[in-house]
Design an enzyme around this catalytic site. Structure first.
Site, mmCIF file in Angstrom:
data_model
loop_
_atom_site.group_PDB
_atom_site.id
_atom_site.type_symbol
_atom_site.label_atom_id
_atom_site.label_comp_id
_atom_site.label_asym_id
_atom_site.label_seq_id
_atom_site.Cartn_x
_atom_site.Cartn_y
_atom_site.Cartn_z
ATOM 1 N N LYS A 201 -27.493 -4.459 -32.214
ATOM 2 C CA LYS A 201 -26.366 -4.285 -32.892
ATOM 3 C C LYS A 201 -26.475 -3.579 -34.227
ATOM 4 O O LYS A 201 -26.915 -4.274 -35.046
ATOM 5 C CB LYS A 201 -25.465 -5.374 -32.851
ATOM 6 C CG LYS A 201 -23.943 -5.350 -32.828
ATOM 7 C CD LYS A 201 -23.583 -4.582 -33.910
ATOM 8 C CE LYS A 201 -23.039 -5.550 -35.136
ATOM 9 N NZ LYS A 201 -22.657 -4.631 -36.353
ATOM 10 N N GLU A 275 -34.139 -12.608 -41.474
ATOM 11 C CA GLU A 275 -34.419 -11.906 -42.584
ATOM 12 C C GLU A 275 -33.081 -11.624 -43.399
ATOM 13 O O GLU A 275 -32.507 -10.736 -43.211
ATOM 14 C CB GLU A 275 -35.077 -10.402 -42.081
ATOM 15 C CG GLU A 275 -36.196 -10.514 -41.130
ATOM 16 C CD GLU A 275 -37.549 -10.809 -41.862
ATOM 17 O OE1 GLU A 275 -37.528 -10.989 -43.188
ATOM 18 O OE2 GLU A 275 -38.692 -10.643 -41.041
ATOM 19 N N CYS A 309 -33.463 -5.587 -49.876
ATOM 20 C CA CYS A 309 -33.276 -7.055 -49.981
ATOM 21 C C CYS A 309 -34.556 -7.580 -50.615
ATOM 22 O O CYS A 309 -34.390 -8.701 -51.304
ATOM 23 C CB CYS A 309 -33.455 -7.855 -48.394
ATOM 24 S SG CYS A 309 -34.736 -6.760 -47.548
ATOM 25 N N GLU A 406 -27.162 -12.256 -55.396
ATOM 26 C CA GLU A 406 -27.822 -11.126 -54.948
ATOM 27 C C GLU A 406 -26.554 -9.893 -55.138
ATOM 28 O O GLU A 406 -25.636 -9.885 -54.807
ATOM 29 C CB GLU A 406 -28.059 -10.915 -53.473
ATOM 30 C CG GLU A 406 -28.707 -9.720 -53.025
ATOM 31 C CD GLU A 406 -29.214 -10.020 -51.598
ATOM 32 O OE1 GLU A 406 -28.237 -10.287 -50.714
ATOM 33 O OE2 GLU A 406 -30.220 -9.493 -51.118
HETATM 34 P P1 NAP Z 1 -24.283 -8.520 -42.973
HETATM 35 O O1 NAP Z 1 -23.024 -8.403 -43.494
HETATM 36 O O2 NAP Z 1 -24.873 -9.896 -43.021
HETATM 37 O O3 NAP Z 1 -24.329 -7.587 -41.790
HETATM 38 C C1 NAP Z 1 -25.626 -7.718 -41.199
HETATM 39 C C2 NAP Z 1 -25.656 -7.280 -39.555
HETATM 40 O O4 NAP Z 1 -24.851 -8.484 -39.168
HETATM 41 C C3 NAP Z 1 -24.741 -6.013 -39.290
HETATM 42 O O5 NAP Z 1 -24.977 -5.539 -38.340
HETATM 43 C C4 NAP Z 1 -23.142 -6.840 -39.300
HETATM 44 O O6 NAP Z 1 -22.257 -6.153 -38.745
HETATM 45 C C5 NAP Z 1 -23.625 -8.209 -38.475
HETATM 46 N N1 NAP Z 1 -22.615 -9.261 -38.670
HETATM 47 C C6 NAP Z 1 -21.562 -9.433 -39.504
HETATM 48 N N2 NAP Z 1 -21.136 -10.616 -39.341
HETATM 49 C C7 NAP Z 1 -21.892 -11.120 -38.270
HETATM 50 C C8 NAP Z 1 -21.527 -12.446 -37.484
HETATM 51 N N3 NAP Z 1 -20.796 -13.223 -37.694
HETATM 52 N N4 NAP Z 1 -22.462 -12.498 -36.383
HETATM 53 C C9 NAP Z 1 -23.291 -11.479 -36.182
HETATM 54 N N5 NAP Z 1 -23.393 -10.524 -36.756
HETATM 55 C C10 NAP Z 1 -22.598 -10.294 -37.728
HETATM 56 O O7 NAP Z 1 -25.140 -7.786 -44.263
HETATM 57 P P2 NAP Z 1 -24.822 -6.297 -44.617
HETATM 58 O O8 NAP Z 1 -23.531 -6.454 -45.469
HETATM 59 O O9 NAP Z 1 -24.792 -5.532 -43.533
HETATM 60 O O10 NAP Z 1 -26.369 -6.136 -45.417
HETATM 61 C C11 NAP Z 1 -26.649 -6.537 -46.797
HETATM 62 C C12 NAP Z 1 -27.425 -7.875 -46.579
HETATM 63 O O11 NAP Z 1 -28.507 -7.866 -45.807
HETATM 64 C C13 NAP Z 1 -27.963 -8.166 -48.011
HETATM 65 O O12 NAP Z 1 -27.690 -9.424 -48.280
HETATM 66 C C14 NAP Z 1 -29.347 -8.078 -47.864
HETATM 67 O O13 NAP Z 1 -30.234 -8.789 -48.691
HETATM 68 C C15 NAP Z 1 -29.750 -8.260 -46.438
HETATM 69 N N6 NAP Z 1 -30.832 -7.725 -46.028
HETATM 70 C C16 NAP Z 1 -31.969 -8.637 -45.673
HETATM 71 C C17 NAP Z 1 -33.037 -7.844 -45.434
HETATM 72 C C18 NAP Z 1 -34.430 -8.411 -45.028
HETATM 73 O O14 NAP Z 1 -35.388 -8.068 -44.372
HETATM 74 N N7 NAP Z 1 -34.441 -9.785 -45.529
HETATM 75 C C19 NAP Z 1 -33.116 -6.358 -44.952
HETATM 76 C C20 NAP Z 1 -31.892 -5.872 -45.168
HETATM 77 C C21 NAP Z 1 -30.940 -6.405 -45.795
HETATM 78 P P3 NAP Z 1 -21.306 -5.262 -39.549
HETATM 79 O O15 NAP Z 1 -22.215 -4.192 -40.228
HETATM 80 O O16 NAP Z 1 -20.384 -4.453 -38.531
HETATM 81 O O17 NAP Z 1 -20.664 -6.163 -40.590
#
Ligand code: NAP
Ligand code: MG
Length: 496
Positions: A201, A275, A309, A406
C-alpha cells in the site's frame, strides 16, 4: 578566470552576506516518457478497476497540477489482493527455486536502471523532491536494493546458518511518501528474496512510481499475484492490517499510525516490523572540521526538505564553537536554492502536501512562541505549490516542542552542550531513537558516543548515507525490526 572576475559573477545571497551562484535554469525534460491518465489497482498481475469505482487525483506539489488519477482501493480490493497473494504463495512462489526467484529480482533491478530517468522525473513530480536527489539517490538506491537481495535469494542458509529457513507467507507492506520508490524497494526486495508474496500500500500522495514499478513487475514476468499493489488512503492501509490472512505487516510511517497498527495486530498471528519517526541528534564537538560539519548539518536537515525520518533535526553544538557554527550555518543556508524541483540546480524542493506544510508551519510558530530565535532564508518562494524556506532556531530549550516533536520539514533546532556526557544525556532525551550524527576528530570519542547513543544508525563525520548492505531501524518509539543488510531478511523468514 581571475579571482576578482569570479567574485564579480557571484550575486549576493538573500539571507545574509552569503554569496550564491546565479545559475541559468536547467530543467530536466518531461517529454521522454508518458504517464497514464488513470492508474488502476495492480492485483493478480493485472491492472483492475477498484471495487469503489472511485479514483482520486494525485498532484505535483510544486505546481498543484494533477499528474494522474489513481484508484481508491477499499477493504474488498484488499481482500481480492490478499487472496491473489495467498494463491500465488501456495501454488507458485514458495515452490519456485531460490535461484529462479533471484532471476526475477535481478530483472526488476535491471528494469529500474533502464527506466531510471523516467522514474526519477516522476518521483520528483509526484513528491516534490529535487531531481538531483531522485536521480542520484532514490532511484539508484532502489535498484541497488533489488540487486542486493537478489543475491541473497539462493543463499538464505548462509544468512541463517544451521537453521531451516522458510518464508512467512503473505506480507502486507505499508509505505510513506518521503522516499516512495525506495521504500517500496526496501519492502519488496527482501520479502521476495525470502519467498513471500506481497500486498503493498503506497502513500496516498505519492503512488505513481509504485504503479510504474507494477508495470516493471509485469514486464519482468513475475508470476501473477506475487506482488499486488493497492493504492488508497489510510483506511486502505488499515484494511490490510485488519485482514485475517496476512501473515506479516511491515510498516514505515509515523509513530502515531505505527502504534495504532501495533494495537490492531496484537493477539493475531501477524509478525510485525515498524519503522517510525525520529528526532535525530547531530552532535558537533569543538575539534570537528567545521566546514565539513556544516555540509553534513545542511545535508542532514535540508536534504529532501527535511522529509527524512532520520533527519538530523536537533543540532547539538559544543558551547565553545556556537558562534562560528551559527554564523557559518546562516551563511550556508542563504546559498541553498529553493524552487522548481525539476531544475538540476535546486537544493530544496516542494513540501509534499498542504497538510505537511501546515504541520511544519504550526510547529515553527510554536518555536517562535516558546521564545526560540528563528533564522530563515528570505528567498522568494513560488506562488503555487507548497513551500517552506530553510529555517533554523537558536536558543532552543530541551522541552520546547521544536526540540521534542518531529517536524518533518527543513527546520533545524540548535542546542548546546559543554561535555560529552551532557551531549549524550541531551541527545538521548527523546522518545525516538532512529539515528544520530557525531562530528569529532577523535576516533575514540566516536566509538564511545556510538556505544551510548540510543539510536539504530549512527553516522560519524558524515550524515544521511545509505547502502543496501547496512541495516536500518529504530530504538524506542522509532520502531523495531531492521531493513537492509542480512538483518533485513529476518522479518521475512521463519526459522526452525
Ligand atoms: P503516516 O500517516 O503514518 O502514513 C504512512 C503510511 O501508512 C501511508 O501509506 C498511510 O496512508 C498509511 N496509513 C495511514 N493511516 C493508517 C492506518 N490507520 N492503518 C494503516 N495504514 C495507515 O505517515 P506519513 O505522514 O505518510 O509519513 C511521515 C511519517 O513517516 C513521519 O513521521 C516519518 O518519520 C515517518 N517515516 C519513517 C521512516 C522510517 O524508516 N522509520 C521512513 C519514512 C517516514 P496515507 O498516505 O493514505 O495516509
Ligand atoms: Mg498520512
Amino acid at each position: 578566470m581571475s579571482e576578482l572576475e569570479t567574485r564579480e559573477r557571484l550575486t549576493p545571497g538573500p539571507a545574509s552576506s552569503a554569496i550564491q551562484w546565479d545559475y541559468a535554469p536547467s530543467l530536466e525534460a518531461t517529454d521522454h516518457f508518458k504517464l497514464e491518465s488513470r492508474y488502476d489497482l495492480f492485483i493478480g498481475g493485472k491492472f483492475v478497476a477498484p471495487h469503489s469505482k472511485r479514483w482520486f487525483q494525485t498532484i505535483n506539489p510544486a505546481t498543484e497540477e494533477t499528474l494522474a488519477e489513481v484508484a481508491e482501493g477499499d477493504a474488498e480490493d484488499v481482500d481480492r489482493a490478499v487472496r491473489e497473494a495467498r494463491r500465488a504463495y501456495e501454488k507458485v512462489w514458495r515452490k519456485t527455486s531460490p535461484s529462479e526467484r533471484a532471476k526475477y529480482i535481478f530483472r526488476i533491478a535491471r528494469l529500474i536502471q533502464e527506466k531510471a530517468r523516467a522514474l526519477a522525473v516522476v518521483e520528483t513530480m509526484n513528491g516534490g523532491k529535487p531531481i538531483k536527489e531522485s536521480r542520484d539517490v532514490d532511484i539508484p538506491l532502489a535498484a541497488a536494493h533489488f540487486f542486493y537481495y537478489a543475491g541473497w535469494a539462493d543463499k538464505l542458509e548462509y544468512a541463517f546458518p544451521n537453521r531451516n529457513v522458510a518464508p512467512v507467507g503473505v506480507a502486507g507492506q505499508i509505505i510513506p511518501w518521503n522516499f516512495p520508490l525506495l521504500m517500496a524497494a526496501w519492502k519488496l526486495a527482501p520479502a521476495l528474496a525470502a519467498g513471500n508474496t506481497i500486498v503493498l500500500k503506497p502513500a496516498e500522495t505519492t503512488p505513481v512510481t509504485s504503479l510504474m514499478l507494477a508495470q516493471i513487475i509485469q514486464e519482468a514476468d513475475l508470476p501473477p499475484g506475487v506482488v499486488n499493489i493497492v493504492t488508497g488512503a489510510g483506511a486502505t492501509g488499515a484494511a490490510l492490517v485488519a485482514h485475517d490472512d496476512v501473515d506479516k505487516i511491515a510498516f514505515t510511517g509515523s509513530t502515531e499510525v505505527g502504534k495504532r497498527i501495533q494495537r490492531a495486530a496484537a493477539g493475531t498471528k501477524k509478525k510485525l516490523t515498524l519503522e517510525l519517526g525520529g528526532k535525530a541528534p547531530n552532535i558537533v564537538f569543538e575539534d570537528a572540521p567545521l566546514d565539513q560539519a556544516i555540509e553534513g548539518i545542511i545535508n542532514g536537515i535540508y536534504f529532501n526538505q527535511g522529509h527524512v525520518c532520520c533527519a538530523g533535526s536537533r543540532l547539538f553544538v559544543q558551547e565553545s564553537i556556537l558562534e562560528p557554527v551559527v554564523r557559518k550555518l546562516r551563511d550556508r543556508i542563504g546559498t541553498l536554492r529553493v524552487g522548481n524541483p525539476l531544475d538540476k540546480n535546486t537544493d530544496v524542493g516542494a513540501i509534499n502536501s498542504r497538510a505537511q506544510l501546515e504541520k511544519i508551519q504550526e510547529l515553527v510558530s510554536s518555536g517562535v512562541e516558546e521564545g526560540a530565535e528563528m533564522y530563515q532564508t528570505s528567498c522568494s518562494l513560488p506562488t503555487r505549490g507548497f513551500w517552506f524556506a530553510p529555517t533554523f532556531f537558536t536558543g532552543v530549550g530541551q522541552s520546547n516542542r521544536i526540540a521534542q516533536e518531529e517536524i518533518f520539514g527543513p527546520v533545524l533546532s540548535v542546542l548546546t552542550f559543554r561535555t560529552p556526557e551532557e551531549a549524550l544525556e541531551k541527545a538521548n532525551n527523546t522518545p525516538y531513537g532512529l539515528s544520530a550524527g557525531v562530528w569529532t576528530e577523535k576516533g575514540s570519542r566516536i566509538l564511545k558516543m556510538a556505544q551510548k547513543l540510543r539510536a539504530g544508525v549512527i553516522w560519524a563525520n558524515t550524515y544521511n548515507k545509505f547502502d543496501p548492505t547496512s541495516p536500518f531501524g529504530g530504538f524506542k518509539e522509532s520502531g523495531f525490526g531492521r531493513e537492509g543488510g542480512v538483518q533485513g531478511l529476518a522479518p521475512y523468514v521463519q526459522l526452525s
